[in-house]
Write a protein that holds these residues in place. Structure first.
Motif, PDB file in Angstrom:
ATOM      1  N   ALA A   1      -8.670  15.327  19.523  1.00  0.00           N
ATOM      2  CA  ALA A   1      -9.304  14.224  18.781  1.00  0.00           C
ATOM      3  C   ALA A   1     -10.275  13.449  19.660  1.00  0.00           C
ATOM      4  O   ALA A   1     -11.318  12.992  19.182  1.00  0.00           O
ATOM      5  CB  ALA A   1      -8.228  13.292  18.222  1.00  0.00           C
ATOM      6  N   CYS A   2      -9.970  13.313  20.932  1.00  0.00           N
ATOM      7  CA  CYS A   2     -10.897  12.580  21.808  1.00  0.00           C
ATOM      8  C   CYS A   2     -12.143  13.410  22.104  1.00  0.00           C
ATOM      9  O   CYS A   2     -13.241  12.880  22.153  1.00  0.00           O
ATOM     10  CB  CYS A   2     -10.213  12.134  23.095  1.00  0.00           C
ATOM     11  SG  CYS A   2     -11.188  10.868  23.942  1.00  0.00           S
ATOM     12  N   ARG A   3     -11.974  14.720  22.286  1.00  0.00           N
ATOM     13  CA  ARG A   3     -13.167  15.564  22.461  1.00  0.00           C
ATOM     14  C   ARG A   3     -14.039  15.501  21.215  1.00  0.00           C
ATOM     15  O   ARG A   3     -15.259  15.533  21.291  1.00  0.00           O
ATOM     16  CB  ARG A   3     -12.748  17.010  22.761  1.00  0.00           C
ATOM     17  CG  ARG A   3     -12.265  17.204  24.182  1.00  0.00           C
ATOM     18  CD  ARG A   3     -12.100  18.667  24.514  1.00  0.00           C
ATOM     19  NE  ARG A   3     -11.040  19.299  23.769  1.00  0.00           N
ATOM     20  CZ  ARG A   3      -9.748  19.214  24.062  1.00  0.00           C
ATOM     21  NH1 ARG A   3      -9.364  18.502  25.100  1.00  0.00           N
ATOM     22  NH2 ARG A   3      -8.852  19.839  23.341  1.00  0.00           N
ATOM     23  N   GLN A   4     -13.408  15.390  20.058  1.00  0.00           N
ATOM     24  CA  GLN A   4     -14.167  15.256  18.816  1.00  0.00           C
ATOM     25  C   GLN A   4     -14.972  13.941  18.842  1.00  0.00           C
ATOM     26  O   GLN A   4     -16.144  13.936  18.463  1.00  0.00           O
ATOM     27  CB  GLN A   4     -13.225  15.278  17.613  1.00  0.00           C
ATOM     28  CG  GLN A   4     -13.949  15.222  16.300  1.00  0.00           C
ATOM     29  CD  GLN A   4     -12.998  15.316  15.109  1.00  0.00           C
ATOM     30  OE1 GLN A   4     -11.783  15.209  15.236  1.00  0.00           O
ATOM     31  NE2 GLN A   4     -13.567  15.505  13.939  1.00  0.00           N
TER      32      GLN A   4
ATOM     33  N   ALA B   1     -20.221  11.229  19.377  1.00  0.00           N
ATOM     34  CA  ALA B   1     -21.123  10.315  20.093  1.00  0.00           C
ATOM     35  C   ALA B   1     -22.382  11.048  20.534  1.00  0.00           C
ATOM     36  O   ALA B   1     -23.499  10.525  20.411  1.00  0.00           O
ATOM     37  CB  ALA B   1     -20.411   9.691  21.291  1.00  0.00           C
ATOM     38  N   LEU B   2     -22.217  12.254  21.019  1.00  0.00           N
ATOM     39  CA  LEU B   2     -23.363  13.053  21.457  1.00  0.00           C
ATOM     40  C   LEU B   2     -24.281  13.386  20.288  1.00  0.00           C
ATOM     41  O   LEU B   2     -25.498  13.204  20.354  1.00  0.00           O
ATOM     42  CB  LEU B   2     -22.877  14.333  22.138  1.00  0.00           C
ATOM     43  CG  LEU B   2     -23.944  15.353  22.514  1.00  0.00           C
ATOM     44  CD1 LEU B   2     -24.988  14.741  23.425  1.00  0.00           C
ATOM     45  CD2 LEU B   2     -23.305  16.567  23.152  1.00  0.00           C
ATOM     46  N   LEU B   3     -23.697  13.854  19.187  1.00  0.00           N
ATOM     47  CA  LEU B   3     -24.513  14.210  18.017  1.00  0.00           C
ATOM     48  C   LEU B   3     -25.224  12.994  17.433  1.00  0.00           C
ATOM     49  O   LEU B   3     -26.380  13.089  17.007  1.00  0.00           O
ATOM     50  CB  LEU B   3     -23.645  14.893  16.964  1.00  0.00           C
ATOM     51  CG  LEU B   3     -23.103  16.273  17.361  1.00  0.00           C
ATOM     52  CD1 LEU B   3     -22.140  16.795  16.306  1.00  0.00           C
ATOM     53  CD2 LEU B   3     -24.227  17.257  17.622  1.00  0.00           C
ATOM     54  N   ALA B   4     -24.561  11.845  17.421  1.00  0.00           N
ATOM     55  CA  ALA B   4     -25.206  10.618  16.927  1.00  0.00           C
ATOM     56  C   ALA B   4     -26.388  10.243  17.812  1.00  0.00           C
ATOM     57  O   ALA B   4     -27.416   9.765  17.325  1.00  0.00           O
ATOM     58  CB  ALA B   4     -24.187   9.481  16.873  1.00  0.00           C
ATOM     59  N   ASP B   5     -26.262  10.473  19.103  1.00  0.00           N
ATOM     60  CA  ASP B   5     -27.338  10.130  20.033  1.00  0.00           C
ATOM     61  C   ASP B   5     -28.569  11.010  19.829  1.00  0.00           C
ATOM     62  O   ASP B   5     -29.694  10.511  19.902  1.00  0.00           O
ATOM     63  CB  ASP B   5     -26.841  10.248  21.477  1.00  0.00           C
ATOM     64  CG  ASP B   5     -27.876   9.768  22.463  1.00  0.00           C
ATOM     65  OD1 ASP B   5     -27.933   8.553  22.714  1.00  0.00           O
ATOM     66  OD2 ASP B   5     -28.659  10.610  22.969  1.00  0.00           O
ATOM     67  N   VAL B   6     -28.385  12.296  19.596  1.00  0.00           N
ATOM     68  CA  VAL B   6     -29.541  13.199  19.466  1.00  0.00           C
ATOM     69  C   VAL B   6     -30.028  13.355  18.033  1.00  0.00           C
ATOM     70  O   VAL B   6     -31.069  13.967  17.798  1.00  0.00           O
ATOM     71  CB  VAL B   6     -29.248  14.591  20.088  1.00  0.00           C
ATOM     72  CG1 VAL B   6     -28.981  14.470  21.572  1.00  0.00           C
ATOM     73  CG2 VAL B   6     -28.130  15.309  19.378  1.00  0.00           C
ATOM     74  N   LYS B   7     -29.309  12.788  17.067  1.00  0.00           N
ATOM     75  CA  LYS B   7     -29.682  12.946  15.657  1.00  0.00           C
ATOM     76  C   LYS B   7     -31.123  12.501  15.362  1.00  0.00           C
ATOM     77  O   LYS B   7     -31.848  13.197  14.643  1.00  0.00           O
ATOM     78  CB  LYS B   7     -28.705  12.196  14.761  1.00  0.00           C
ATOM     79  CG  LYS B   7     -28.968  12.412  13.287  1.00  0.00           C
ATOM     80  CD  LYS B   7     -27.927  11.749  12.425  1.00  0.00           C
ATOM     81  CE  LYS B   7     -28.193  12.057  10.961  1.00  0.00           C
ATOM     82  NZ  LYS B   7     -27.167  11.497  10.093  1.00  0.00           N
TER      83      LYS B   7
ATOM     84  N   PRO C   1     -17.441   8.849  25.436  1.00  0.00           N
ATOM     85  CA  PRO C   1     -16.221   8.042  25.346  1.00  0.00           C
ATOM     86  C   PRO C   1     -15.170   8.539  26.347  1.00  0.00           C
ATOM     87  O   PRO C   1     -15.015   9.744  26.559  1.00  0.00           O
ATOM     88  CB  PRO C   1     -15.747   8.260  23.905  1.00  0.00           C
ATOM     89  CG  PRO C   1     -16.988   8.603  23.146  1.00  0.00           C
ATOM     90  CD  PRO C   1     -17.843   9.372  24.122  1.00  0.00           C
ATOM     91  N   VAL C   2     -14.469   7.601  26.943  1.00  0.00           N
ATOM     92  CA  VAL C   2     -13.464   7.933  27.955  1.00  0.00           C
ATOM     93  C   VAL C   2     -12.191   8.430  27.273  1.00  0.00           C
ATOM     94  O   VAL C   2     -11.646   7.768  26.395  1.00  0.00           O
ATOM     95  CB  VAL C   2     -13.144   6.708  28.841  1.00  0.00           C
ATOM     96  CG1 VAL C   2     -12.025   7.021  29.822  1.00  0.00           C
ATOM     97  CG2 VAL C   2     -14.405   6.256  29.571  1.00  0.00           C
ATOM     98  N   CYS C   3     -11.741   9.598  27.703  1.00  0.00           N
ATOM     99  CA  CYS C   3     -10.520  10.200  27.150  1.00  0.00           C
ATOM    100  C   CYS C   3      -9.421  10.315  28.196  1.00  0.00           C
ATOM    101  O   CYS C   3      -8.278  10.598  27.855  1.00  0.00           O
ATOM    102  CB  CYS C   3     -10.815  11.593  26.605  1.00  0.00           C
ATOM    103  SG  CYS C   3     -11.945  11.605  25.207  1.00  0.00           S
ATOM    104  N   TYR C   4      -9.768  10.180  29.457  1.00  0.00           N
ATOM    105  CA  TYR C   4      -8.796  10.327  30.528  1.00  0.00           C
ATOM    106  C   TYR C   4      -9.273   9.498  31.708  1.00  0.00           C
ATOM    107  O   TYR C   4     -10.450   9.534  32.064  1.00  0.00           O
ATOM    108  CB  TYR C   4      -8.674  11.806  30.923  1.00  0.00           C
ATOM    109  CG  TYR C   4      -7.645  12.056  32.002  1.00  0.00           C
ATOM    110  CD1 TYR C   4      -6.290  12.081  31.701  1.00  0.00           C
ATOM    111  CD2 TYR C   4      -8.025  12.253  33.319  1.00  0.00           C
ATOM    112  CE1 TYR C   4      -5.339  12.306  32.680  1.00  0.00           C
ATOM    113  CE2 TYR C   4      -7.078  12.480  34.310  1.00  0.00           C
ATOM    114  CZ  TYR C   4      -5.741  12.505  33.984  1.00  0.00           C
ATOM    115  OH  TYR C   4      -4.807  12.719  34.959  1.00  0.00           O
TER     116      TYR C   4
END
Length: 176
Positions: A140-143, A148-154, A68-71
């Motif tokens: 919060a954005c890094r979270q 997103a990363l954890l959902a992808d590799v779950k 997700p884009v944070c900056y």
């Protein structure tokens, strides 16, 4: 070694003074060689920023997961700087010999995910993740990026190793 590489950003307009660093050595011959080594061919400079995975084991599959884009590294960095910021940069350069730079680039944070063959593991494979979460944003954005990363590799049934690079302080002075 086997490797996988993914481009995270392309430097669009390097505003730093590339090739103008004033570094000298006392020995004249060494200094001449150093000056040659520091020369930059501006026509060949591409400024690719990315992430790599090196493995002694074969890499079966590699892919990039855009986070997700944070900056906005293009829009936010492109904006004209204020007079106050110009003064800060002048002071940093003149008083401390330190440059304050912007990084105008296209792209975004990502995770490089590779499945490697490891015969000694029960599944015969491991999933390696190399990532760099955004440092110019509130925690919060890094979270959100990590979620997103954890959902992808779950769904992955292999052992998963996640390695990352993250500055420990936010640019917006938000506590981490």
């Amino acid at each position: 070694m086997n490797y996988a590489y993914g481009v995270e950003f392309v430097e669009v307009d390097p505003v730093f003074a590339i090739g103008t660093e004033q570094v000298h050595l006392p020995d004249a011959q060494q200094d001449q060689r150093l000056q040659q080594d520091l020369q930059v061919d501006r026509q060949r400079y591409h400024g690719l920023h990315g992430t790599a995975i090196l493995s002694r084991y074969p890499i079966d599959r590699a892919r990039i997961l855009r986070l997700p884009v944070c900056y906005d590294w293009y829009g936010n960095e492109y904006k004209a700087i204020s007079k106050l910021e110009q003064g800060r940069r002048w002071s940093a350069d003149k008083l401390f010999r330190e440059r304050v730079e912007r990084e105008l680039r296209q792209g975004g944070r990502m995770a490089l995910i590779a499945d490697i063959s490891v015969p000694d593991l029960p599944t015969g494979r491991a999933t390696i993740v190399a990532t760099h979460l955004e440092n110019k944003c509130p925690p919060a954005c890094r979270q959100r990026q990590m979620q997103a990363l954890l959902a992808d590799v779950k769904p992955d049934r292999n052992p998963v190793v996640i390695a990352g690079d993250l500055n420990t302080t936010s640019r917006d002075n938000t506590p981490n």
